[in-house]
Scaffold this motif. Sequence first.
Motif, PDB file in Angstrom:
ATOM      1  N   ALA A 369       0.903  -1.299  -0.061  1.00  0.00           N
ATOM      2  CA  ALA A 369       0.172   0.182  -0.049  1.00  0.00           C
ATOM      3  C   ALA A 369       0.388   1.790   0.220  1.00  0.00           C
ATOM      4  N   LEU A 370       1.569   0.837   1.122  1.00  0.00           N
ATOM      5  CA  LEU A 370       2.863   2.537   0.609  1.00  0.00           C
ATOM      6  C   LEU A 370       3.788   2.659  -0.846  1.00  0.00           C
ATOM      7  N   ASP A 371       3.404   1.310  -1.243  1.00  0.00           N
ATOM      8  CA  ASP A 371       4.442   1.536  -2.196  1.00  0.00           C
ATOM      9  C   ASP A 371       3.734   2.262  -3.358  1.00  0.00           C
ATOM     10  N   GLU A 372       2.226   2.131  -3.594  1.00  0.00           N
ATOM     11  CA  GLU A 372       1.066   3.137  -3.901  1.00  0.00           C
ATOM     12  C   GLU A 372       0.844   4.131  -3.130  1.00  0.00           C
ATOM     13  N   GLY A 373       1.557   4.392  -2.786  1.00  0.00           N
ATOM     14  CA  GLY A 373       1.479   5.923  -1.667  1.00  0.00           C
ATOM     15  C   GLY A 373       0.383   5.739  -1.451  1.00  0.00           C
ATOM     16  N   ASN A 374      -0.871   4.338  -0.678  1.00  0.00           N
ATOM     17  CA  ASN A 374      -1.568   4.840   0.066  1.00  0.00           C
ATOM     18  C   ASN A 374      -1.413   4.215   1.145  1.00  0.00           C
ATOM     19  N   TYR A 375      -0.992   6.063   2.141  1.00  0.00           N
ATOM     20  CA  TYR A 375      -1.318   5.685   3.607  1.00  0.00           C
ATOM     21  C   TYR A 375      -2.060   5.133   4.728  1.00  0.00           C
ATOM     22  N   PRO A 376      -3.677   5.509   3.800  1.00  0.00           N
ATOM     23  CA  PRO A 376      -4.640   5.599   4.728  1.00  0.00           C
ATOM     24  C   PRO A 376      -5.134   4.465   4.547  1.00  0.00           C
ATOM     25  N   LEU A 377      -4.763   2.964   3.775  1.00  0.00           N
ATOM     26  CA  LEU A 377      -4.985   1.813   3.670  1.00  0.00           C
ATOM     27  C   LEU A 377      -3.472   1.390   4.272  1.00  0.00           C
ATOM     28  N   ALA A 378      -2.375   1.273   4.264  1.00  0.00           N
ATOM     29  CA  ALA A 378      -1.144   1.159   5.088  1.00  0.00           C
ATOM     30  C   ALA A 378      -1.902   1.032   6.947  1.00  0.00           C
ATOM     31  N   TRP A 379      -2.632   2.129   6.747  1.00  0.00           N
ATOM     32  CA  TRP A 379      -2.306   2.467   8.482  1.00  0.00           C
ATOM     33  C   TRP A 379      -3.639   1.802   8.416  1.00  0.00           C
ATOM     34  N   GLU A 380      -4.698   1.644   7.808  1.00  0.00           N
ATOM     35  CA  GLU A 380      -5.645   0.354   8.318  1.00  0.00           C
ATOM     36  C   GLU A 380      -5.459  -1.066   8.407  1.00  0.00           C
ATOM     37  N   LEU A 381      -4.359  -1.295   7.852  1.00  0.00           N
ATOM     38  CA  LEU A 381      -3.248  -2.476   7.344  1.00  0.00           C
ATOM     39  C   LEU A 381      -3.240  -2.958   9.140  1.00  0.00           C
ATOM     40  N   CYS A 382      -2.466  -1.462   9.791  1.00  0.00           N
ATOM     41  CA  CYS A 382      -1.301  -2.002  10.688  1.00  0.00           C
ATOM     42  C   CYS A 382      -2.140  -1.708  11.821  1.00  0.00           C
ATOM     43  N   ALA A 388       1.725  -3.278  15.513  1.00  0.00           N
ATOM     44  CA  ALA A 388       2.948  -2.559  16.616  1.00  0.00           C
ATOM     45  C   ALA A 388       3.297  -2.874  17.812  1.00  0.00           C
ATOM     46  N   HIS A 389       2.827  -3.965  18.238  1.00  0.00           N
ATOM     47  CA  HIS A 389       3.083  -4.914  19.136  1.00  0.00           C
ATOM     48  C   HIS A 389       3.481  -6.338  18.366  1.00  0.00           C
ATOM     49  N   SER A 390       3.594  -6.805  17.484  1.00  0.00           N
ATOM     50  CA  SER A 390       4.039  -7.629  16.707  1.00  0.00           C
ATOM     51  C   SER A 390       5.307  -8.021  16.745  1.00  0.00           C
ATOM     52  N   SER A 391       5.958  -7.109  16.607  1.00  0.00           N
ATOM     53  CA  SER A 391       8.450  -7.324  16.180  1.00  0.00           C
ATOM     54  C   SER A 391       8.231  -5.543  16.799  1.00  0.00           C
ATOM     55  N   GLY A 392       9.479  -5.437  16.927  1.00  0.00           N
ATOM     56  CA  GLY A 392      10.430  -4.479  16.362  1.00  0.00           C
ATOM     57  C   GLY A 392      10.021  -3.283  14.873  1.00  0.00           C
ATOM     58  N   HIS A 393      10.287  -4.344  14.082  1.00  0.00           N
ATOM     59  CA  HIS A 393      10.365  -3.841  12.716  1.00  0.00           C
ATOM     60  C   HIS A 393       8.949  -3.130  12.004  1.00  0.00           C
ATOM     61  N   GLY A 394       7.459  -4.265  13.461  1.00  0.00           N
ATOM     62  CA  GLY A 394       6.561  -3.863  13.128  1.00  0.00           C
ATOM     63  C   GLY A 394       6.564  -2.407  13.545  1.00  0.00           C
ATOM     64  N   ALA A 395       6.662  -2.339  15.071  1.00  0.00           N
ATOM     65  CA  ALA A 395       6.813  -1.015  15.368  1.00  0.00           C
ATOM     66  C   ALA A 395       7.149   0.682  14.551  1.00  0.00           C
ATOM     67  N   LEU A 396       7.969  -0.300  13.988  1.00  0.00           N
ATOM     68  CA  LEU A 396       8.999   0.870  12.937  1.00  0.00           C
ATOM     69  C   LEU A 396       8.235   0.807  11.952  1.00  0.00           C
ATOM     70  N   PHE A 397       7.816   0.021  11.387  1.00  0.00           N
ATOM     71  CA  PHE A 397       6.862   0.734  10.626  1.00  0.00           C
ATOM     72  C   PHE A 397       5.599   1.261  10.327  1.00  0.00           C
ATOM     73  N   GLU A 398       4.590   1.049  11.690  1.00  0.00           N
ATOM     74  CA  GLU A 398       3.741   1.911  12.054  1.00  0.00           C
ATOM     75  C   GLU A 398       4.176   3.050  11.887  1.00  0.00           C
ATOM     76  N   ASP A 400       6.652   5.158  10.441  1.00  0.00           N
ATOM     77  CA  ASP A 400       6.559   4.676   9.123  1.00  0.00           C
ATOM     78  C   ASP A 400       5.633   6.066   8.316  1.00  0.00           C
ATOM     79  N   VAL A 401       4.386   4.673   8.606  1.00  0.00           N
ATOM     80  CA  VAL A 401       3.273   5.261   8.072  1.00  0.00           C
ATOM     81  C   VAL A 401       2.289   6.239   8.713  1.00  0.00           C
TER      82      VAL A 401
END
Length: 890
Positions: A369-382, A388-398, A400-401
């Motif tokens: 979704a981010l690759d398509e510039g669709n930040y609202p969709l990426a946030w809904e998926l997060c 954010a609570h699943s892993s360190g990568h998840g928290a950093l990704f959220e 980023d969003v």
Amino acid sequence: MNAIDYKSRRKSSEYQDLLHVVSTPEPSGALVLGGVGMGKTSLVDAVMTSTGLSEPAMTLYCSPTLAAVPYGVLSPYLDALASVDEPVQVLREINHVLASVPDSDQPRIVVVEDAQYLDAQSCFVLSTLMENAAIKLIALAAGVLESESIVGQLAQSPLMSTIVVQPLDVSGIRTVAESMLGGTLSESSVGTIHRLSGGNPSFVEALIASSLEQGLLIRDKEMDYGPSAPQGIWLLSQDTIGVDSRLTNLVSEIQRLSTEDERRTLELLALGGPAPKLVLDCGRLDYRRMIDAGQLHELPDDTVALASELHRRVLRLMVPAQRSAELYDSWQQCTSELGMEQSASHVLWGLEVGQSFPTERILDAASSALDEGNYPLAWELCRAGNVAHSSGHGALFEADVLLGLGRFESARNILLRFVGTAKAPHLLTSAFSQLLVVVTNLGNNLPLMRDYIQQWKEWVSSLPSDAESAKAVMDQQFAQQLLDLWVRVNSIDGQFPEAKEFERIINDPNFPDEGQIIARLMYCDAESVMGHSERALSIAREAIELISDDPKIRALYETRLMFLQCWNLLQLGENQKAQQLLDTYRYGGERFGVQHQGAVVLMLGLSDLLQGRNQSALRRFAEAVTELRFGDPAQVLTFARNLHAMAHEFGGSLGTGTASGALESKPEPPELMGETPSRQRVFARASAATIGRPQGSEKLKDFPVFERMALAHKISHLPDEELAGSKDLRRLIELCDEHEGTKSQLLLQLSKYRAQSEPQPLEELAQKAFRSQEVLIGVEALARAAVRYSEAGESRTCGTLLRQASRVVNEQRINPNKYVARALALTELTAREAEIVQLALSGKNNAQIARVLTVSQRTVEGHLYRVFSKLGISERSELVVAELDFGTAQ
């Protein structure tokens, strides 16, 4: 549908075509095609009203049920018949009903609603009546022409015109919305409504009404918008409109008037987002008719989406959970058969219907979704996947969003929690880097920034000596360098870094990519205010290349880079390129509409200001301030407010703090909401100095390109004789000689020619300026050349030049300065001259005019001679094409 929307279509081709059908005496009719809510009925109402008809002679309402009944749609008018087996009897009866309509000079109009369900027998009767000129037939249908259908056969008649009602464009949406609001709507709001409605007039009207009720449409009266919007401006404060009964009723009506296959298609696209045509074809779902009707649109990657974002949101909430699950299963079956992977939208849909996905799959979908510039969709998926609570990568990704969405405070909270618990050096380095981005975007809070850097430094100093730790140490040192430069560029009385300090960073292959982008932004800021626009533009374009492949980086820096590119193009005099750049961002989609629009309007205002359209600039700057309060990714809110003040000053006489001493200090206005982060940015400080509110010990001469703008404006008001030996003129010549671009060179020539008495160089300069689209410089050069010709006794040449200048002023909506206005007054006609001109235009000769006015013919000839001189013409016939200015001179 309220006919209000056809205020926006009066000049449209479909309106004119239908008006011709109704107005022509020959037998004729029209098939009007368009999706539900596209305004077919209101088109008919508007045309009928314009021709003096209050209502049709007969309105027929088709339906799928009536389509299966012979003469079904005509049945309400056939009660007098015992049987409808004979077409001739039916024809006579309908003719009899029509004959009972009161006589009128206008034709009898029969309107058929939902003509796609018209039965064959009724179609025959109506066509026969049309051919016999007994009626004008107007058939309204949703869908496309299929040769085998009744509508298709109707369209084959040579008497029928086919009219396709198109979605409203941006201009049409503005007309509809402002008619409902009774006031002016902001540019950003128009773009947002266009995106949400897909141009469907019914959605536009419902959206406006719902937003007003929900308090989302607000009228800003705090800013001065000038004469064009004296009551302020309407602004849509957010695009998340609450779904109310008005919207659900509209969507329910669309569903009711759609076939079962079409309803399934609409629901699938609402729940799962854009879908490949292959999937829709696999599921035997109908979509082609709705594409042609404007309800759906095709995307470049051979997928189909709902045209209206609001339609998608409302329908998504209306589909029952069980129905959603059934559609999801159906969709999964088709994609499995086709061997297709799930899109990000469909992963979200799966989560909503209770499907389980591994965290990595959710992160992959969100990344897509981010690759398509669709930040609202990426946030809904997060949120749905709790990443954010699943892993360190998840928290950093959220985080980023959230950064991409401009929610810096929320991103900081996540990162602070992460820094307090994470251990891995590479993850902590990423977290600290993101924190640095957060604090530089939140504002010039130097203690906070230094605290993060110090905390980062202490952390890396505790790391063991290994390769991974060495990289973490290096990254912290890079951040320290970057922060030092940032503070010097964005602090009051800060000493600008030298070019070599920026070059050292951007030429270092080990320096992180995002750090290089930030360095280029600061470098571009510094070069821009110094007037080195070619260099600044080159730096901005290098940064654009760096962000092009990273959607997160684009979200953070694209608006700023758009602003910097446009600023320097305008300062160089590359006005057409600047306009083309702005056009790519104006109303340019979801992110562009929300994130960029305030900065886009700001640059449109600057373009107006530099071309002398002061009133338009005033309004646009005020609108930009209002827009930027809700989102300021380029950190230009204070700059926008200062430009608004500058537009006021440019309407009068702007002084400078260089040659003529500092302006009297003005009281600082109350701080606007959201303004603090941008106050110490270099453009904000430079513009503050320009309007007499310098920060600290800074002066206007510290920002040369702003000094050039102020001096050029100041001396443009003055007669040339007042500039003899002027320090302001000498300084302007010096600045223009140093600065790059067509604009500076034209200003330089204008400044030098003002010290000369010959008019011809100024006249030639004016034509050169017009070719470069520097209309303000061109008009001033023409005015000064004209005055010189007048002083030399060449009044006719003076009139010719001033007539050209007046035409440009009117066409370009320029607000002329004091000098140009006085020069243009030379072409004004006295009341007596205007009277004689009007009599001459009516065809009277000089002797006849003299008799009408009871004056001598010689007096008339003298007046006409002076008129010809003022207008720069040589004979009476040219009065017809001359642009006359009837003044009040005596």
